[in-house]
Design an enzyme around this catalytic site. Structure first.
Site, PDB file in Angstrom:
ATOM      1  N   TYR A 213      -2.484  -7.131  13.993  1.00  0.00           N
ATOM      2  CA  TYR A 213      -2.477  -5.721  13.584  1.00  0.00           C
ATOM      3  C   TYR A 213      -1.132  -5.056  13.935  1.00  0.00           C
ATOM      4  CZ  TYR A 213      -4.478  -1.139  12.469  1.00  0.00           C
ATOM      5  OH  TYR A 213      -4.742   0.085  11.893  1.00  0.00           O
TER       6      TYR A 213
ATOM      7  N   TYR B 227     -12.613   1.565  12.571  1.00  0.00           N
ATOM      8  CA  TYR B 227     -12.996   0.683  11.465  1.00  0.00           C
ATOM      9  C   TYR B 227     -14.494   0.404  11.626  1.00  0.00           C
ATOM     10  CZ  TYR B 227      -8.055  -0.300  10.509  1.00  0.00           C
ATOM     11  OH  TYR B 227      -6.721  -0.190  10.185  1.00  0.00           O
TER      12      TYR B 227
ATOM     13  N   LYS C 167      -1.129  -3.465   5.995  1.00  0.00           N
ATOM     14  CA  LYS C 167       0.069  -4.302   5.979  1.00  0.00           C
ATOM     15  C   LYS C 167       1.020  -4.007   4.812  1.00  0.00           C
ATOM     16  CE  LYS C 167      -0.709  -6.507   9.633  1.00  0.00           C
ATOM     17  NZ  LYS C 167       0.041  -5.932  10.747  1.00  0.00           N
TER      18      LYS C 167
ATOM     19  N   HIS D 187      -0.144   4.962  18.601  1.00  0.00           N
ATOM     20  CA  HIS D 187      -1.493   4.484  18.895  1.00  0.00           C
ATOM     21  C   HIS D 187      -1.419   3.162  19.655  1.00  0.00           C
ATOM     22  CE1 HIS D 187      -4.166   6.910  15.941  1.00  0.00           C
ATOM     23  NE2 HIS D 187      -3.179   7.661  16.422  1.00  0.00           N
TER      24      HIS D 187
ATOM     25  N   PRO E  79      -5.966  -2.947   1.737  1.00  0.00           N
ATOM     26  CA  PRO E  79      -5.416  -2.025   2.742  1.00  0.00           C
ATOM     27  C   PRO E  79      -6.056  -2.148   4.130  1.00  0.00           C
ATOM     28  CG  PRO E  79      -6.837  -0.865   1.211  1.00  0.00           C
ATOM     29  CD  PRO E  79      -6.689  -2.250   0.680  1.00  0.00           C
TER      30      PRO E  79
HETATM   31  C1  PHB Z   1      -4.621   5.278   6.156  1.00  0.00           C
HETATM   32  O1  PHB Z   1      -4.412   6.089   7.095  1.00  0.00           O
HETATM   33  O2  PHB Z   1      -4.541   5.597   4.959  1.00  0.00           O
HETATM   34  C2  PHB Z   1      -4.988   3.856   6.504  1.00  0.00           C
HETATM   35  C3  PHB Z   1      -4.950   3.465   7.837  1.00  0.00           C
HETATM   36  C4  PHB Z   1      -5.284   2.145   8.174  1.00  0.00           C
HETATM   37  C5  PHB Z   1      -5.669   1.270   7.183  1.00  0.00           C
HETATM   38  C6  PHB Z   1      -5.709   1.661   5.825  1.00  0.00           C
HETATM   39  C7  PHB Z   1      -5.373   2.969   5.498  1.00  0.00           C
HETATM   40  O3  PHB Z   1      -6.019  -0.014   7.518  1.00  0.00           O
END
Ligand code: PHB
Ligand code: APR
Length: 395
Positions: free
Chosen positions: A385, A201, A297, A72, A293
């Site tokens: 990130y 997000y 990280k 990505h 989450p």
């Molecule tokens: C996930 O795919 O479980 C996931 C991806 C990004 C995040 C948190 C969880 O920031």
């Protein structure tokens, strides 16, 4: 029995450490309280920083990740009904992330360990660590009604947030920092195509949402929910309906729903242990720190702890030097606190706090307006990130 390094915990941290030590000719035994299947059943984020990708390659377990992982170059932030793409690749001079489920990464590490015939003792009980402040630490445990003891040079506490290693350290020798968030994440896994080819997000008036993925045919979604919610109260239909309400029109149009194959609610917490080294015992991964989450990280911080710890142990055995061991805690904590800061900051930026009030809402709006319309602002999101360089500012 005797080994050079006794590793407690067969999650990503323990398995990756065992693999890196093995490649350097250092013996390690892993003891794990659950079964291998149980460890694999845990659903966890899988957004890998370049440092983590490189480490898996160094450990010799990166083949399937490169074949099946999804590279990505950016992700979307949806706020005020508008999407803003964070072009990580452009903003960081070419860095990306790899989306590859933690379950798959753990499976690759387990398979490599089994193939090499390395010892992992699953379904043990009553693990205890002894004399880690001496030159002769020991680990004892029960297995099939028999008592066992491992004499070792070092103990690696890779046993997660609820493990025995941190709990065995005298309170006077450890400082714990903790922040608990007033909401949880309701996660749903489904064998449906992702709503978008990159992660989304969402900060909506109804709360945070995240659209993630495991493959082109398996999706992972999250909704911010009150801590009082129970997963049994959420039907699949209720989940999909709420997700639609938090998405924008294109998202609602693209969303493919289906039956959940996993659904759970996880609390959010920031947690750090200082220091991370106690004589001949080292904490690594979730045993030493937890992040919300939001910034993905957790696995990446665990991987860099393991990189520092494996390097330190290899240096001890091959060069008879204590330098890496003595600097382990400082090196890890420099990186961990920056990961904690970003994870906290991104969480407070993208979630609606129960009692945030009108002023805080306006300030959150202003921060998002600035960040998403400023190259410098977007770059600060992007560079954190994808992961800061190792030893970013180790003075
Ligand atoms: C996930 O795919 O479980 C996931 C991806 C990004 C995040 C948190 C969880 O920031
Ligand atoms: N004895 C033996 N094993 C134990 C004990 C114990 N007393 N306590 C815990 N364990 C095992 C757990 O069963 C688990 O398999 O230690 C392992 C710890 O694994 P994780 O909790 O996954 O922690 P870690 O390996 O550091 O991986 C961190 O996992 O939780 C996610 O977000 C986190 O992605 C990050 C990654």
């Amino acid at each position: 029995m005797r080994t050079q390094v006794a590793i407690i915990g067969a999650g990503p941290s323990g398995l990756l450490l065992g693999q890196l030590l093995h490649k350097a000719g250092i013996d390690a035994i892993i003891v794990e309280r659950q079964s291998g299947d149980y460890v694999l059943s845990r659903i966890r984020a899988g957004v890998l920083e370049q440092v983590c990708i490189d480490l898996l390659d160094e450990a010799g377990v990166g083949e399937r990740m490169h074949q099946e992982g999804l590279l990505h170059t950016g992700f979307e932030m949806l706020y005020g009904g508008q999407r803003h793409r964070i072009d990580m690749n452009h903003l960081t001079g070419g860095k990306n992330v790899m989306v590859y489920g933690q379950t798959e990464l753990t499976r690759d590490l387990m398979d490599a360990r089994t193939k090499a015939g390395l010892p992992t003792v699953y379904e043990v009980s009553d693990v205890a660590v002894h004399d880690f402040d001496s030159q002769k630490p020991r680990v004892t445990y029960q297995k099939d009604g028999q008592s066992h003891e491992i004499e070792c040079d070092f103990i690696a506490g890779c046993d997660g947030f609820h493990g025995v290693c941190r709990a065995s350290i005298p309170r006077s020798s450890i400082t714990e920092f903790e922040k608990v968030y007033p909401f949880g994440w309701l996660g749903l896994l489904s064998d449906t195509p992702p709503v978008h080819d990159e992660l989304i997000y969402v900060n909506s008036p109804r709360g945070f949402a995240l659209c993630s993925q495991r493959s082109q045919t398996r999706s992972r979604y999250y909704l911010q929910v009150p801590l009082t919610d129970k997963v049994d109260e959420w039907t699949d239909d209720a989940f999909w309906q709420e997700l639609r309400l938090r998405l924008d029109a294109p998202g609602r149009e693209q969303l493919v729903t289906g039956p959940s194959i996993e659904k759970s609610i996880a609390p959010l917490r920031s947690f750090v242990t200082e220091p991370m080294r106690f004589g001949r015992m080292f904490l690594a991964g979730d045993a030493a720190h937890i992040v919300p989450p939001t910034g993905a990280k957790g696995l990446n911080l665990a991987a860099t702890d393991v990189k520092y710890l494996s390097s330190a142990l290899i240096e001890y055995y091959q060069e008879k030097s204590n330098a890496g061991i003595d600097s382990y805690s400082v090196r890890c904590l420099k990186r961990i606190w920056k990961g904690e800061r970003f994870s906290w900051w991104f969480t407070q930026l993208m979630h609606r706090f129960p009692d945030q009030g009108a002023m805080a809402s306006r300030l959150q709006e202003a921060e998002l307006d600035y960040l998403l319309n400023s190259e410098a602002g977007s770059r600060t999101i992007a560079e954190n990130y994808v992961g800061l360089p190792l030893d970013f500012d180790l003075s």
